[in-house]
Design a protein around this motif. Structure first.
Motif, PDB file in Angstrom:
ATOM      1  N   ILE A  90       0.825  -1.206   0.000  1.00 32.28           N
ATOM      2  CA  ILE A  90       0.000   0.000   0.000  1.00 32.28           C
ATOM      3  C   ILE A  90       0.863   1.260   0.000  1.00 32.28           C
ATOM      4  O   ILE A  90       0.412   2.333   0.407  1.00 32.28           O
ATOM      5  N   ALA A  91       2.097   1.145  -0.476  1.00 33.95           N
ATOM      6  CA  ALA A  91       2.994   2.309  -0.495  1.00 33.95           C
ATOM      7  C   ALA A  91       2.368   3.539  -1.163  1.00 33.95           C
ATOM      8  O   ALA A  91       2.483   4.651  -0.631  1.00 33.95           O
ATOM      9  N   PRO A  92       1.699   3.416  -2.294  1.00 34.89           N
ATOM     10  CA  PRO A  92       1.114   4.627  -2.896  1.00 34.89           C
ATOM     11  C   PRO A  92       0.085   5.272  -1.978  1.00 34.89           C
ATOM     12  O   PRO A  92       0.035   6.506  -1.857  1.00 34.89           O
ATOM     13  N   GLU A  93      -0.721   4.454  -1.304  1.00 38.48           N
ATOM     14  CA  GLU A  93      -1.730   5.004  -0.402  1.00 38.48           C
ATOM     15  C   GLU A  93      -1.065   5.710   0.780  1.00 38.48           C
ATOM     16  O   GLU A  93      -1.510   6.766   1.222  1.00 38.48           O
ATOM     17  N   GLU A  94       0.027   5.083   1.275  1.00 35.80           N
ATOM     18  CA  GLU A  94       0.748   5.719   2.374  1.00 35.80           C
ATOM     19  C   GLU A  94       1.309   7.068   1.940  1.00 35.80           C
ATOM     20  O   GLU A  94       1.197   8.064   2.661  1.00 35.80           O
ATOM     21  N   THR A  95       1.888   7.072   0.756  1.00 38.30           N
ATOM     22  CA  THR A  95       2.449   8.330   0.253  1.00 38.30           C
ATOM     23  C   THR A  95       1.381   9.411   0.244  1.00 38.30           C
ATOM     24  O   THR A  95       1.599  10.529   0.732  1.00 38.30           O
ATOM     25  N   LEU A  96       0.226   9.058  -0.321  1.00 37.45           N
ATOM     26  CA  LEU A  96      -0.824  10.070  -0.452  1.00 37.45           C
ATOM     27  C   LEU A  96      -1.356  10.485   0.916  1.00 37.45           C
ATOM     28  O   LEU A  96      -1.621  11.673   1.158  1.00 37.45           O
ATOM     29  N   SER A  97      -1.508   9.519   1.845  1.00 35.75           N
ATOM     30  CA  SER A  97      -2.036   9.874   3.168  1.00 35.75           C
ATOM     31  C   SER A  97      -1.076  10.809   3.883  1.00 35.75           C
ATOM     32  O   SER A  97      -1.486  11.857   4.408  1.00 35.75           O
ATOM     33  N   VAL A  98       0.201  10.425   3.896  1.00 37.05           N
ATOM     34  CA  VAL A  98       1.176  11.262   4.589  1.00 37.05           C
ATOM     35  C   VAL A  98       1.236  12.636   3.931  1.00 37.05           C
ATOM     36  O   VAL A  98       1.209  13.669   4.607  1.00 37.05           O
ATOM     37  N   ALA A  99       1.265  12.634   2.581  1.00 35.43           N
ATOM     38  CA  ALA A  99       1.353  13.917   1.883  1.00 35.43           C
ATOM     39  C   ALA A  99       0.163  14.784   2.227  1.00 35.43           C
ATOM     40  O   ALA A  99       0.310  15.986   2.497  1.00 35.43           O
ATOM     41  N   SER A 100      -1.045  14.202   2.249  1.00 34.04           N
ATOM     42  CA  SER A 100      -2.205  15.052   2.500  1.00 34.04           C
ATOM     43  C   SER A 100      -2.192  15.570   3.933  1.00 34.04           C
ATOM     44  O   SER A 100      -2.565  16.725   4.175  1.00 34.04           O
ATOM     45  N   LEU A 101      -1.740  14.741   4.877  1.00 35.43           N
ATOM     46  CA  LEU A 101      -1.709  15.217   6.263  1.00 35.43           C
ATOM     47  C   LEU A 101      -0.672  16.317   6.440  1.00 35.43           C
ATOM     48  O   LEU A 101      -0.944  17.353   7.074  1.00 35.43           O
ATOM     49  N   VAL A 102       0.503  16.110   5.849  1.00 32.21           N
ATOM     50  CA  VAL A 102       1.548  17.131   5.964  1.00 32.21           C
ATOM     51  C   VAL A 102       1.087  18.421   5.305  1.00 32.21           C
ATOM     52  O   VAL A 102       1.225  19.522   5.866  1.00 32.21           O
ATOM     53  N   LEU A 103       0.508  18.289   4.125  1.00 30.44           N
ATOM     54  CA  LEU A 103       0.078  19.482   3.402  1.00 30.44           C
ATOM     55  C   LEU A 103      -1.055  20.188   4.140  1.00 30.44           C
ATOM     56  O   LEU A 103      -1.186  21.411   4.073  1.00 30.44           O
ATOM     57  N   LEU A 104      -1.842  19.409   4.874  1.00 26.51           N
ATOM     58  CA  LEU A 104      -2.907  20.032   5.669  1.00 26.51           C
ATOM     59  C   LEU A 104      -2.293  20.928   6.750  1.00 26.51           C
ATOM     60  O   LEU A 104      -2.779  22.035   7.005  1.00 26.51           O
ATOM     61  N   LEU A 105      -1.201  20.438   7.332  1.00 22.50           N
ATOM     62  CA  LEU A 105      -0.511  21.256   8.336  1.00 22.50           C
ATOM     63  C   LEU A 105       0.086  22.502   7.685  1.00 22.50           C
ATOM     64  O   LEU A 105      -0.002  23.607   8.229  1.00 22.50           O
ATOM     65  N   VAL A 106       0.691  22.294   6.506  1.00 23.85           N
ATOM     66  CA  VAL A 106       1.244  23.458   5.802  1.00 23.85           C
ATOM     67  C   VAL A 106       0.135  24.462   5.540  1.00 23.85           C
ATOM     68  O   VAL A 106       0.303  25.677   5.714  1.00 23.85           O
ATOM     69  N   ALA A 107      -1.018  23.957   5.144  1.00 23.91           N
ATOM     70  CA  ALA A 107      -2.142  24.840   4.854  1.00 23.91           C
ATOM     71  C   ALA A 107      -2.581  25.573   6.116  1.00 23.91           C
ATOM     72  O   ALA A 107      -2.906  26.765   6.093  1.00 23.91           O
ATOM     73  N   ALA A 108      -2.573  24.866   7.240  1.00 20.61           N
ATOM     74  CA  ALA A 108      -3.021  25.480   8.488  1.00 20.61           C
ATOM     75  C   ALA A 108      -2.118  26.641   8.884  1.00 20.61           C
ATOM     76  O   ALA A 108      -2.577  27.670   9.360  1.00 20.61           O
ATOM     77  N   TRP A 109      -0.793  26.444   8.668  1.00 18.38           N
ATOM     78  CA  TRP A 109       0.116  27.536   9.047  1.00 18.38           C
ATOM     79  C   TRP A 109       0.341  28.543   7.934  1.00 18.38           C
ATOM     80  O   TRP A 109       0.434  29.721   8.175  1.00 18.38           O
ATOM     81  N   GLY A 110       0.404  28.017   6.707  1.00 18.34           N
ATOM     82  CA  GLY A 110       0.739  28.915   5.596  1.00 18.34           C
ATOM     83  C   GLY A 110      -0.445  29.725   5.107  1.00 18.34           C
ATOM     84  O   GLY A 110      -0.272  30.786   4.520  1.00 18.34           O
ATOM     85  N   GLY A 111      -1.662  29.221   5.313  1.00 22.05           N
ATOM     86  CA  GLY A 111      -2.841  29.929   4.837  1.00 22.05           C
ATOM     87  C   GLY A 111      -2.950  29.871   3.330  1.00 22.05           C
ATOM     88  O   GLY A 111      -2.230  29.130   2.655  1.00 22.05           O
ATOM     89  N   ASP A 112      -3.875  30.714   2.800  1.00 25.43           N
ATOM     90  CA  ASP A 112      -4.163  30.649   1.379  1.00 25.43           C
ATOM     91  C   ASP A 112      -2.988  31.111   0.520  1.00 25.43           C
ATOM     92  O   ASP A 112      -2.942  30.810  -0.668  1.00 25.43           O
ATOM     93  N   LYS A 113      -2.060  31.838   1.129  1.00 24.39           N
ATOM     94  CA  LYS A 113      -0.900  32.277   0.341  1.00 24.39           C
ATOM     95  C   LYS A 113      -0.073  31.084  -0.114  1.00 24.39           C
ATOM     96  O   LYS A 113       0.580  31.127  -1.141  1.00 24.39           O
ATOM     97  N   ALA A 114      -0.133  30.018   0.697  1.00 23.62           N
ATOM     98  CA  ALA A 114       0.670  28.841   0.374  1.00 23.62           C
ATOM     99  C   ALA A 114      -0.031  27.924  -0.632  1.00 23.62           C
ATOM    100  O   ALA A 114       0.477  26.856  -0.942  1.00 23.62           O
TER     101      ALA A 114
END
Lengths: 487, 510
Positions: free
Chosen positions: A10-34
């Motif tokens: 399930i490596a592709p699924e893991e990649t996508l899950s981790v990426a979406s969670l990390v990017l969610l954090l980036v979004a939370a701190w970076g806001g719409d500018k990011a």
């Protein structure tokens, strides 16, 4: 079957899950500018996931070693084929989004994250070999999709689309869940292999009901008639990049899921569901064709066109053999290219102020003001109508070839005759953009990415696409073989 | 010459020119299109000169296996050769006909025409059944655009009708093709032509093919798209439509329906005869009352095509050769007639017969050529029309004297409507000042009508040049059909040779 093996699969699924969670954090701190940065990273994650699934397809992975988590999940060539299409469509819907949302100042950081989650869920759907995985994947995709449909919060149509999609989608999920519970009750198993094994003796009435409800629920998801009513409203109301995602990734996922359920869980009982599929196929072709005739909004027209195309794809399912499955997979790839091209062309239709032009009548005489765009639209329309030598013809050809070889000549004849009705409205679009006096509405400049994707998809559906046929033939056959290897 | 892919080259030249035309301005697009069609004509001449009459049945073969049983297979026999020659001969004339009359979007127009040329040659040269279908069907797109963009007032309706009628016909054919390939296990047309399908199934397959070819032909009662498309198409569109595209239906019958399904063809022969008889009489009568010149010629085309079908389904050599000749002759003559209409349409911008009159006074040379083509359309001996019609009707007489009788009225009615048209347009008083002021033919128009006139006379005086290449193919087809040949009603017997002296005495009496 140890955990490490499952986790590798399930490596592709893991990649996508981790990426979406990390990017969610980036979004939370970076806001719409990011938002732009997150989009780029999300596309990179999708590409990485695509690269991870590719070996399974090229190597023709199938059988027990592709099964993860005790038969819950399968990462075989079939799943890889569908996932590549899904990830590709999701990436496209990310790439084309900024130019669209910027005008409304609505390019929010959540968008790429939601698309990633939707792609993750859709990818799980095509890998599901258990009713539970199926439902988790489906809901993961759907919940992200409901939010995406209503993404333009200030636009009434978008909000309406989101609400409609949610209510009807929940109803469909309910029907599906009911069918699943009946199936589980009578088969005593949730895994597809278990269900299949329990039905070798024959089909009880309860299980038959289960099959009917499961297929009804799935028909909702793939927008096959008679469960297609939500499609035009949602496709029209949702922001165009989101509609692209619905019409491509979500549809491929739902169709792949339907194939898995049909062939793996109920493969021995094909006689029980073939009639349902034949009916749904013909009804979709006819309703998709007739419904589109009166439409003036090109997004609604594309919605009916997608209903129509699903009908053709279902003909491959009705044949219920590997040849039919391979034809379906082939058709899906061509359909994705045509749909992506179609929606990108729609995105490029803008008036002087950059407002989108969705009414077909306002595109009159487009061939004089924007000859390149007009040519691309005409190619897409002729290809959707299945006129050779455009690539859309080849998809229909393969599906009908499978039907004739499988002894369903009458189905092929009726389906083909009905495709002529469909040709009528595709011609209408060509007529408006080529024959009518110029209305001179479409003026706006186009984004580079839109142009690039439009050119790529047009090259794919042009006769040059046939050059890919030997390669594609191999891929679809491998994928179909993987799907049938469990039987 | 063997090994050189001349057929592929003939497909490639117009295709490359079509792509080039899309990016050129009006003037250079015209030149490129003309040069490309002339180059193809030259290739066509080379093709004919190198065609070995009486040699192998299939010549200039090319074959490349592509994918899933689908192959790029080209090759021609005498029948295909003649139809390819007709196409390449008419194309430069079409480009010439649209030299001045097309002003808007010239590049796209020329590109569409060159694309049509590629596809037509492809249809006649394809030896793979699906390749044939691709070419056959793809022709819809450029023709739809030609009628729709550059046609007259009611062009949209006409283009829809053309597209949807022909599409409905051909999708059924595709299903039949899929079934045939599934059963016979090959897509190679020569093999399929020799494959014996179950006579029961043949019935269905024949009907599916008939649905397509009858529309393309067009046969009564599915001919109604033709007048609509013709009237609205630009002159060159009409020339190519009548000249070559209609021949695809006849070619389909002679290449697919007859050799592949002989039993079904015999079974349905009375249906074809009936439809042809109806077509000859009804459309001729309709032509008689038209006041639009192009419509009149369009209806006369339907009547002539009925002579083709009646000859094809006569199941004998005369009938088959006759219908091939009618197709070739009709290609030249109706093309020429549409051109004649176009010539005066360019001057006065109306197709209404009543607006003209007395053109013999101010346009005597035009009147001469128009007369030649009118006579050829009627079938005057010495012109191309006579040979084919005579053979076709002679062929059908052997199997059905009734059909022969009724179809022959077509010649009389044909003479009636054509002469009536000619009288109203060319003879009589000069009723309208503007029509009376029209100038006679100019150089460009001479260059278009003279080759056509010469070809018409050549075919009329020495048809052997055209019969020779296809003789062996027709004989092979006749042999294939022999087992299903319907019993004729006239019960013809060979007459006893009269004693020599009696004939001499008879001669002496004159």
């Amino acid at each position: 079957m140890d955990w490490s093996q499952s986790l590798r699969l399930i490596a592709p699924e893991e990649t996508l899950s981790v990426a979406s969670l990390v990017l969610l954090l980036v979004a939370a701190w970076g806001g719409d500018k990011a938002a732009r940065l997150i989009s780029i990273l999300a596309v990179a994650a999708l590409v990485a996931a695509g690269v991870l699934v590719a070996p399974a397809l090229c190597g023709g992975a199938m059988g027990a070693e592709t099964s993860a988590f005790f038969g819950q999940f399968r990462a075989d060539a079939f799943a890889s084929y569908a996932k590549i299409l899904i990830y590709l469509s999701a990436a496209v819907s990310l790439v084309i989004a900024p130019a669209f949302f910027d005008r409304f100042k609505a390019m929010r950081a959540e968008y790429p994250v939601l698309v990633l989650l939707a792609a993750l869920g859709t990818g799980m759907m095509v890998s599901a070999t258990d009713l539970l995985t199926l439902y988790i994947g489906l809901e993961m995709n759907s919940l992200a999709a409901y939010v995406l449909a209503a993404f333009l919060r200030t636009d009434g149509r978008s909000a309406e689309a989101g609400l409609k999609y949610f209510v009807l989608g929940a109803l469909a999920s309910g029907i599906l869940l009911f069918g699943m519970s009946l199936t589980y009750g009578f088969a005593g198993a949730t895994s597809f292999a278990g269900i299949s094994a329990s039905m070798t003796q024959g089909l009880s009435n309860g299980a038959l009901f289960g099959i009917v409800f499961v297929f009804a629920g799935l028909a909702f998801k793939i927008s096959a008639a008679p469960f297609h009513m939500w499609t035009p409203d949602v496709y029209e109301g949702a922001p165009t990049p989101v509609t692209t995602l619905f019409a491509t990734a979500a549809k491929v996922g739902a169709l792949g899921l339907t194939m898995r359920v049909a062939f793996e869980a109920f493969g021995d009982q094909s006689a029980a569901w073939q009639q349902i599929v034949v009916f749904a196929a013909l009804a979709s072709i006819v309703i998709g064709a007739l419904g589109a005739i009166r439409q003036d909004n090109i997004k609604r027209l594309m919605a009916y066109s997608s209903i129509n195309n699903v009908g053709f794809i279902l003909i491959g399912l009705a044949v219920a053999n590997p040849e039919g499955a391979a034809a379906m997979l082939y058709y899906m790839a061509i359909y994705v290219a045509m749909t992506v091209g179609g929606f990108v062309a729609i995105l490029m239709l803008k008036d002087e102020n950059g407002e989108p032009v969705e009414e077909i009548s306002r595109m009159a005489g487009l061939s004089r003001t924007r000859p390149g765009l007009a040519l691309a639209l005409a190619m897409i329309m002729f290809s959707l109508a299945g006129i050779p030598p455009l690539f859309g013809f080849w998809g229909k050809f393969l599906v009908f070839k499978a039907a004739v070889d499988g002894g369903m000549v009458a189905l092929a004849a009726i389906g083909f005759a009905a495709s002529v009705i469909g040709a009528f409205y595709y011609l209408k679009v060509v007529k408006v953009i080529y024959f009518d006096e110029a209305a001179d509405v479409v003026k706006g400049e186009s984004d580079f990415w839109h142009k690039l994707i439009l050119v790529l998809s047009c090259v794919f559906i042009s006769p040059l696409g046939y050059l890919l046929t030997p390669w594609f033939d191999g891929l679809t056959r491998t994928a179909a073989a993987a799907l049938f290897s469990g039987l | 010459m063997s090994g050189f892919p001349i057929l592929s080259l003939m497909l490639l030249v117009p295709l490359a020119a079509a792509l080039a035309c899309l990016y050129l301005d009006a003037k250079s697009a015209r030149t490129v299109a003309l040069l490309a069609t002339l180059a193809n004509l030259a290739l066509g001449v080379v093709l004919w000169l190198n065609f070995d009459v009486g040699g192998a049945q299939w010549q200039f073969q090319e074959r490349h296996e592509l994918f899933s049983g689908f192959s790029y297979a080209l090759g021609i026999d005498g029948i295909a050769l003649l139809l390819i020659e007709l196409s390449v001969f008419l194309m430069p004339i079409c480009i010439g006909a649209s030299w001045n009359s097309i002003e808007k979007r010239v590049g796209e127009y020329m590109a569409a025409f060159l694309l049509v040329e590629t596809l037509m040659i492809g249809v006649f040269a394809a030896q793979d059944i699906f390749l044939f279908y691709m070419f056959f069907e793809a022709g819809l797109i450029p023709m739809y655009l030609i009628i729709g963009i550059w046609g007259g007032a009611d062009r949209i309706y006409a283009s829809y009708k053309f597209f949807l009628y022909t599409l409905l016909g051909s999708v059924l054919m595709l299903v039949a093709m899929l079934w045939m390939v599934h059963t016979a296990g090959t897509t190679y047309v020569p093999t399929l032509m020799a494959y014996d399908f179950d006579p029961q199934v043949q019935t269905w397959l024949w009907l599916a093919f008939f649905a397509s070819f009858a529309v393309k032909m067009p046969m009564w009662p599915v001919h109604t798209w033709l007048p609509a498309a013709h009237v609205q198409a630009p002159t060159a569109g009409s020339v190519i439509l009548a000249g070559v595209l209609l021949k695809m239906g006849g070619y389909g019958f002679i290449r697919f329906s007859l050799p592949m399904f002989p039993e079904a063809s015999a079974y349905f022969a009375p249906l074809v005869w009936g439809l042809s008889m109806a077509a000859v009489v009804i459309t001729s009568l309709i032509a008689l009352v038209q006041d639009d010149m192009k419509k009149l010629i369009a209806y006369s085309s339907v009547a002539h095509m009925a002579i083709v079908t009646i000859g094809l389904f006569a199941f004998n050599v005369q009938g088959l050769e006759g219908s091939m000749l009618v197709m070739l002759s009709h290609g030249l003559v109706s093309g020429a007639l549409f051109l004649c209409v176009g010539i005066i349409y360019d001057r006065l911008h109306t197709r209404e017969i009543a607006r003209y009159g007395g053109l013999a006074i101010n346009m005597p040379r035009y009147a001469l050529f128009f007369l030649l083509f009118t006579m050829a359309s009627i079938g005057l001996p010495g012109t191309s029309g006579f040979v084919g019609e005579f053979l076709s009707l002679g062929g059908i007489y052997q199997v059905s004297s009734w059909a022969a009788l009724i179809c022959t009225t077509g010649i009389i009615l044909g003479a009636a409507y054509m002469l009536y048209l000619y009288r109203r347009v060319v003879f009589g008083d000069q009723k309208n000042a503007d029509a009376a002021a029209m100038a006679d033919l100019d150089l460009r128009e001479y260059l278009m009508v003279i080759p056509l006139g010469l070809a018409v006379l050549w075919m009329g005086v020495y048809p052997e040049s055209f019969i020779a290449p296809m003789r062996a193919d027709i004989a092979a087809l006749d042999a294939r059909l022999a087992r299903a040949k319907p019993q004729g009603d006239p019960k013809l017997v060979m007459g006893k040779e009269k004693p020599a002296h009696e004939e001499a005495a008879h001669e002496g009496a004159h």
